[in-house]
Design a protein around this motif. Structure first.
Motif, PDB file in Angstrom:
ATOM      1  N   SER A 267      16.361  -3.741  26.349  1.00 56.90           N
ATOM      2  CA  SER A 267      17.742  -3.967  26.761  1.00 56.90           C
ATOM      3  C   SER A 267      18.419  -4.902  25.760  1.00 56.90           C
ATOM      4  O   SER A 267      18.130  -6.095  25.707  1.00 56.90           O
ATOM      5  CB  SER A 267      17.776  -4.583  28.167  1.00 56.90           C
ATOM      6  N   TRP A 268      19.320  -4.347  24.945  1.00 55.78           N
ATOM      7  CA  TRP A 268      20.040  -5.146  23.963  1.00 55.78           C
ATOM      8  C   TRP A 268      21.314  -5.721  24.577  1.00 55.78           C
ATOM      9  O   TRP A 268      21.931  -5.098  25.423  1.00 55.78           O
ATOM     10  CB  TRP A 268      20.408  -4.288  22.752  1.00 55.78           C
ATOM     11  N   GLU A 269      21.693  -6.900  24.128  1.00 55.01           N
ATOM     12  CA  GLU A 269      22.867  -7.569  24.687  1.00 55.01           C
ATOM     13  C   GLU A 269      24.139  -6.750  24.506  1.00 55.01           C
ATOM     14  O   GLU A 269      24.982  -6.698  25.389  1.00 55.01           O
ATOM     15  CB  GLU A 269      23.035  -8.953  24.045  1.00 55.01           C
ATOM     16  N   ASP A 270      24.275  -6.101  23.345  1.00 56.05           N
ATOM     17  CA  ASP A 270      25.482  -5.321  23.095  1.00 56.05           C
ATOM     18  C   ASP A 270      25.388  -3.900  23.643  1.00 56.05           C
ATOM     19  O   ASP A 270      26.333  -3.125  23.545  1.00 56.05           O
ATOM     20  CB  ASP A 270      25.820  -5.285  21.602  1.00 56.05           C
ATOM     21  N   GLU A 271      24.211  -3.556  24.216  1.00 54.76           N
ATOM     22  CA  GLU A 271      23.976  -2.239  24.817  1.00 54.76           C
ATOM     23  C   GLU A 271      24.146  -1.098  23.815  1.00 54.76           C
ATOM     24  O   GLU A 271      24.407   0.039  24.200  1.00 54.76           O
ATOM     25  CB  GLU A 271      24.888  -2.028  26.031  1.00 54.76           C
ATOM     26  N   THR A 325      15.927  -7.342  12.815  1.00 54.64           N
ATOM     27  CA  THR A 325      15.554  -6.924  14.166  1.00 54.64           C
ATOM     28  C   THR A 325      14.041  -6.895  14.325  1.00 54.64           C
ATOM     29  O   THR A 325      13.490  -7.397  15.328  1.00 54.64           O
ATOM     30  CB  THR A 325      16.139  -5.530  14.477  1.00 54.64           C
ATOM     31  N   TRP A 332       8.412 -11.809  19.497  1.00 48.31           N
ATOM     32  CA  TRP A 332       8.497 -11.747  20.952  1.00 48.31           C
ATOM     33  C   TRP A 332       7.137 -12.000  21.597  1.00 48.31           C
ATOM     34  O   TRP A 332       6.107 -11.619  21.038  1.00 48.31           O
ATOM     35  CB  TRP A 332       9.009 -10.373  21.407  1.00 48.31           C
TER      36      TRP A 332
END
Length: 333
Positions: A267-271, A325, A332
């Motif tokens: 789930s990326w913040e900018d979607e 990225t 992580w």
């Protein structure tokens, strides 16, 4: 343990091997220990990274190709061999498990043992997990921070077994009809593979005595590959990009993101799932292949002249977004 990422799509011809080779070199240049694994029987990554003599050595009975390491499992005479990967850059911590055209022979064994593996048969689960278990060994043997796995463009048993070993996967795509249609086929297949690997893990009663892949790699996103740029015209885009470029993100969302369980999609913040955009490097690629070096490491001594020298030197900028990225992914928990 190192994070593992497969570079995978069922649509070929989108430059995935060139892309993977370049980002692996940049990640290693930035200080990460990177292991590349060539699980594509076409062996393009291996031919990009190693001279012919070294490849022939890796294919010998004493060699360290991916096929040589799983050969006893293929022959049903034993378990995986633990032979160390090949270091391919003296100045960086960059390693390769060489590919092998004979790896495609393993496909039939994987197909024949799949149903029994889902029932918990140990010999058949050993076959299904052979590549996974060797990659675990190879990663640990070099102290990898990140493992990048190159897969062939198909949806067969070999890729089912290999992708299952990954923590994440990326789909290289091109702005064309075939890449868009390919996302639908891929999404449907991934859902089925997840369900079947769940059966394998549920049926296995031997605990940690056998490392079985979870079979649920998380989707990181896509990279637009090999698009052509025009310096003339109002938009600077080719006709193919104008027609299909805007359709990629909706197709990815509908055919992959929406179909996979939520725990299998990052789930990326900018979607937005577009991780980067790599242009067609055209005539620089043959020089790169000949030198066994990334385009951005080419110099006049490799045959470049004129404007090509600066174009090559500046080409690492195209990979900055995806490299950052992947560096974050490697960190992580």
């Amino acid at each position: 343990m190192a994070k593992s990422i497969s570079i995978f799509n069922n649509k070929g011809g989108v430059g995935k091997t060139t892309y993977m080779y370049h980002i692996a070199n940049l990640l290693a240049r930035d200080g990460l220990t990177v292991l590349m694994v060539d699980c594509d029987p076409q062996c393009n990554l291996t031919s990009y990274s190693m001279r012919d003599g070294a490849v022939r050595h890796a294919w010998r009975d004493t060699g360290n190709s991916i096929f040589q390491n799983i050969l006893p499992v293929y022959r049903t005479t034993g378990d995986i061999r633990n032979r160390a990967p090949t270091k391919i850059r003296d100045e960086y911590e960059l390693y390769l498990v060489p590919g092998d055209m004979r790896l495609s022979d393993f496909e039939d064994r994987l197909g024949d043992t799949w149903n029994s593996a889902k029932g918990g048969s140990e010999p058949d689960l050993r076959a299904q997990s052979a590549i996974h278990r060797y990659i675990e060994f190879a990663s640990a043997s070099v102290g990898a921070d990140l493992v990048l796995i190159d897969l062939g463009p198909n949806l067969g048993a070999l890729n089912r077994a290999t992708l299952a070993s990954s923590d994440y996967f990326i789909t290289p795509v091109a702005p064309d009809l075939f890449s868009i249609q390919g996302t639908e086929n891929l999404g449907n297949k991934l859902v089925g593979w997840r369900r079947e690997w769940n059966q394998c893990n549920a049926a296995w009663t031997g605990g940690a005595s056998l490392s079985i892949p979870a079979g649920r790699p998380s989707y990181l996103g896509y990279v637009v590959q090999m698009h052509n740029q025009r310096s003339t015209g109002a938009s600077g885009m080719t006709a193919g990009w104008r027609i299909y470029g805007s359709r990629l993100e909706p197709a990815i969302r509908a055919n992959i993101v929406a179909k996979l369980p939520s725990d299998q999609v990052v789930s990326w913040e900018d979607e937005i799932y577009k991780l980067g955009q790599i242009p067609n490097l055209h005539s620089l690629i043959p020089y790169s292949l000949n030198a066994r070096l990334p385009v951005y490491d080419l110099r006049s001594s490799h045959g470049l002249t004129g404007a090509h020298i600066k174009t090559a030197a500046d080409s690492d900028e195209h990979f900055e977004q995806i490299v950052q990225t992947l560096k974050n992914v490697a960190s992580w928990p």
